[in-house]
Design a protein around this motif. Structure first.
Motif, PDB file in Angstrom:
ATOM      1  N   ASN A 132       0.827  -1.205   0.000  1.00  0.00           N
ATOM      2  CA  ASN A 132       0.000   0.000   0.000  1.00  0.00           C
ATOM      3  C   ASN A 132       0.863   1.258   0.000  1.00  0.00           C
ATOM      4  N   LEU A 133       1.962   1.247   0.757  1.00  0.00           N
ATOM      5  CA  LEU A 133       2.880   2.387   0.761  1.00  0.00           C
ATOM      6  C   LEU A 133       3.499   2.580  -0.619  1.00  0.00           C
ATOM      7  N   ARG A 134       3.919   1.492  -1.243  1.00  0.00           N
ATOM      8  CA  ARG A 134       4.495   1.563  -2.584  1.00  0.00           C
ATOM      9  C   ARG A 134       3.473   2.117  -3.566  1.00  0.00           C
ATOM     10  N   TYR A 135       2.234   1.642  -3.458  1.00  0.00           N
ATOM     11  CA  TYR A 135       1.175   2.085  -4.356  1.00  0.00           C
ATOM     12  C   TYR A 135       0.902   3.581  -4.172  1.00  0.00           C
ATOM     13  N   GLU A 136       0.738   4.011  -2.937  1.00  0.00           N
ATOM     14  CA  GLU A 136       0.451   5.430  -2.665  1.00  0.00           C
ATOM     15  C   GLU A 136       1.601   6.322  -3.123  1.00  0.00           C
ATOM     16  N   ARG A 137       2.838   5.906  -2.844  1.00  0.00           N
ATOM     17  CA  ARG A 137       4.014   6.660  -3.279  1.00  0.00           C
ATOM     18  C   ARG A 137       4.075   6.711  -4.805  1.00  0.00           C
ATOM     19  N   GLY A 138       3.798   5.576  -5.440  1.00  0.00           N
ATOM     20  CA  GLY A 138       3.821   5.499  -6.899  1.00  0.00           C
ATOM     21  C   GLY A 138       2.733   6.333  -7.545  1.00  0.00           C
ATOM     22  N   LEU A 139       1.541   6.297  -6.993  1.00  0.00           N
ATOM     23  CA  LEU A 139       0.436   7.076  -7.540  1.00  0.00           C
ATOM     24  C   LEU A 139       0.735   8.571  -7.430  1.00  0.00           C
ATOM     25  N   ALA A 140       1.293   8.988  -6.315  1.00  0.00           N
ATOM     26  CA  ALA A 140       1.657  10.404  -6.138  1.00  0.00           C
ATOM     27  C   ALA A 140       2.722  10.810  -7.156  1.00  0.00           C
ATOM     28  N   LYS A 141       3.692   9.946  -7.396  1.00  0.00           N
ATOM     29  CA  LYS A 141       4.759  10.251  -8.353  1.00  0.00           C
ATOM     30  C   LYS A 141       4.201  10.297  -9.774  1.00  0.00           C
ATOM     31  N   LEU A 142       3.340   9.351 -10.117  1.00  0.00           N
ATOM     32  CA  LEU A 142       2.716   9.330 -11.443  1.00  0.00           C
ATOM     33  C   LEU A 142       1.916  10.604 -11.679  1.00  0.00           C
ATOM     34  N   GLY A 160      -1.664   9.885 -16.764  1.00  0.00           N
ATOM     35  CA  GLY A 160      -1.149   8.624 -16.237  1.00  0.00           C
ATOM     36  C   GLY A 160      -2.210   7.840 -15.500  1.00  0.00           C
ATOM     37  N   VAL A 161      -3.040   8.546 -14.757  1.00  0.00           N
ATOM     38  CA  VAL A 161      -4.117   7.884 -14.023  1.00  0.00           C
ATOM     39  C   VAL A 161      -5.095   7.235 -14.999  1.00  0.00           C
ATOM     40  N   LYS A 162      -5.368   7.897 -16.117  1.00  0.00           N
ATOM     41  CA  LYS A 162      -6.286   7.344 -17.125  1.00  0.00           C
ATOM     42  C   LYS A 162      -5.736   6.044 -17.707  1.00  0.00           C
ATOM     43  N   VAL A 163      -4.428   5.975 -17.912  1.00  0.00           N
ATOM     44  CA  VAL A 163      -3.816   4.745 -18.418  1.00  0.00           C
ATOM     45  C   VAL A 163      -4.055   3.604 -17.430  1.00  0.00           C
ATOM     46  N   VAL A 164      -3.826   3.880 -16.164  1.00  0.00           N
ATOM     47  CA  VAL A 164      -4.014   2.855 -15.138  1.00  0.00           C
ATOM     48  C   VAL A 164      -5.480   2.457 -15.049  1.00  0.00           C
ATOM     49  N   ALA A 202      -2.263  -3.202 -13.422  1.00  0.00           N
ATOM     50  CA  ALA A 202      -2.363  -1.758 -13.174  1.00  0.00           C
ATOM     51  C   ALA A 202      -1.693  -1.405 -11.857  1.00  0.00           C
ATOM     52  N   ARG A 203      -1.921  -2.222 -10.847  1.00  0.00           N
ATOM     53  CA  ARG A 203      -1.305  -1.967  -9.538  1.00  0.00           C
ATOM     54  C   ARG A 203       0.221  -2.100  -9.627  1.00  0.00           C
ATOM     55  N   LEU A 204       0.692  -3.132 -10.323  1.00  0.00           N
ATOM     56  CA  LEU A 204       2.139  -3.303 -10.493  1.00  0.00           C
ATOM     57  C   LEU A 204       2.755  -2.133 -11.247  1.00  0.00           C
ATOM     58  N   LEU A 205       2.027  -1.612 -12.215  1.00  0.00           N
ATOM     59  CA  LEU A 205       2.491  -0.478 -13.003  1.00  0.00           C
ATOM     60  C   LEU A 205       2.697   0.760 -12.129  1.00  0.00           C
ATOM     61  N   ILE A 206       1.922   0.878 -11.080  1.00  0.00           N
ATOM     62  CA  ILE A 206       2.086   1.989 -10.137  1.00  0.00           C
ATOM     63  C   ILE A 206       3.208   1.674  -9.143  1.00  0.00           C
ATOM     64  N   GLU A 207       3.166   0.480  -8.566  1.00  0.00           N
ATOM     65  CA  GLU A 207       4.095   0.140  -7.483  1.00  0.00           C
ATOM     66  C   GLU A 207       5.554   0.088  -7.919  1.00  0.00           C
ATOM     67  N   PHE A 208       5.852  -0.652  -8.969  1.00  0.00           N
ATOM     68  CA  PHE A 208       7.259  -0.847  -9.314  1.00  0.00           C
ATOM     69  C   PHE A 208       7.891   0.361  -9.997  1.00  0.00           C
ATOM     70  N   PRO A 209       7.423   0.756 -11.198  1.00  0.00           N
ATOM     71  CA  PRO A 209       8.126   1.870 -11.845  1.00  0.00           C
ATOM     72  C   PRO A 209       8.056   3.167 -11.048  1.00  0.00           C
ATOM     73  N   PHE A 210       6.865   3.518 -10.569  1.00  0.00           N
ATOM     74  CA  PHE A 210       6.703   4.831  -9.942  1.00  0.00           C
ATOM     75  C   PHE A 210       6.917   4.796  -8.433  1.00  0.00           C
ATOM     76  N   GLY A 211       6.450   3.746  -7.773  1.00  0.00           N
ATOM     77  CA  GLY A 211       6.623   3.640  -6.323  1.00  0.00           C
ATOM     78  C   GLY A 211       8.035   3.280  -5.907  1.00  0.00           C
ATOM     79  N   ASP A 212       8.711   2.478  -6.723  1.00  0.00           N
ATOM     80  CA  ASP A 212      10.072   2.043  -6.388  1.00  0.00           C
ATOM     81  C   ASP A 212      11.143   2.803  -7.162  1.00  0.00           C
ATOM     82  N   ILE A 213      11.092   2.763  -8.492  1.00  0.00           N
ATOM     83  CA  ILE A 213      12.182   3.305  -9.311  1.00  0.00           C
ATOM     84  C   ILE A 213      12.136   4.832  -9.395  1.00  0.00           C
ATOM     85  N   TYR A 214      11.025   5.393  -9.819  1.00  0.00           N
ATOM     86  CA  TYR A 214      10.932   6.851  -9.950  1.00  0.00           C
ATOM     87  C   TYR A 214      11.121   7.561  -8.611  1.00  0.00           C
ATOM     88  N   SER A 215      10.843   6.883  -7.512  1.00  0.00           N
ATOM     89  CA  SER A 215      10.928   7.502  -6.194  1.00  0.00           C
ATOM     90  C   SER A 215      12.321   7.429  -5.581  1.00  0.00           C
TER      91      SER A 215
END
Length: 151
Positions: free
Chosen positions: A13-23, A31-35, A46-59
């Motif tokens: 959930n933390l990864r998702y929230e962090r990723g969504l904020a970054k997206l 970006g939200v429309k894509v998800v 869709a959840r993985l698309l938020i968590e990994f690239p944006f929640g982990d890498i972009y952050s």
């Protein structure tokens, strides 16, 4: 649910929230429309698309968003087969301060490493994004109701 499962859910959930904020910081509603478009067919993806690239890498702290988007535009251009994603990231690059001229230069640089067809396709995508951006900024935000003539 075990403590380990609860901890994992909390981390996800933390990864998702962090990723969504970054997206949203990069792409706004685009970006939200894509998800959201994936919700009906592959909500887990869709959840993985938020968590990994944006929640982990972009952050991660190593690069600013401007540098990250330049790298993504270069990579997607070089791939040569990801025009929809390239357009999203060209818009994202513009949103975080990359200029149109810089986007064009990055894409042209890819001709050396990925070939002219990939660079041409990238420039076509950039032209479409720039045109849509120009059209969007040229439209008035709203017409006052009292000034609109009715037929």
């Amino acid at each position: 649910m075990t403590n380990a499962q609860a901890s994992q859910n909390s981390n996800d959930n933390l990864r998702y929230e962090r990723g969504l904020a970054k997206l949203q910081q990069i792409d706004g509603e685009g970006g939200v429309k894509v998800v959201e478009s994936l919700a009906g067919i592959a909500p887990d993806f869709a959840r993985l698309l938020i968590e990994f690239p944006f929640g982990d890498i972009y952050s991660r702290p190593g690069l600013d968003l401007r540098s990250r988007e330049i790298a993504v535009v270069a990579a997607l251009t070089a791939m040569g087969n990801a025009a929809p994603q390239l357009k999203v990231h060209i818009q994202g690059a513009l949103n975080v301060g990359v200029t149109c001229n810089e986007v064009v230069e990055v894409i042209m640089q890819m001709a050396v490493y990925a070939g002219f067809p990939a660079a041409l396709n990238g420039l076509t995508a950039a032209r479409e994004v720039f045109a849509a951006d120009d059209e969007k900024s040229a439209q008035p935000l709203a017409e006052p109701r009292g000034l609109v003539e009715t037929p």
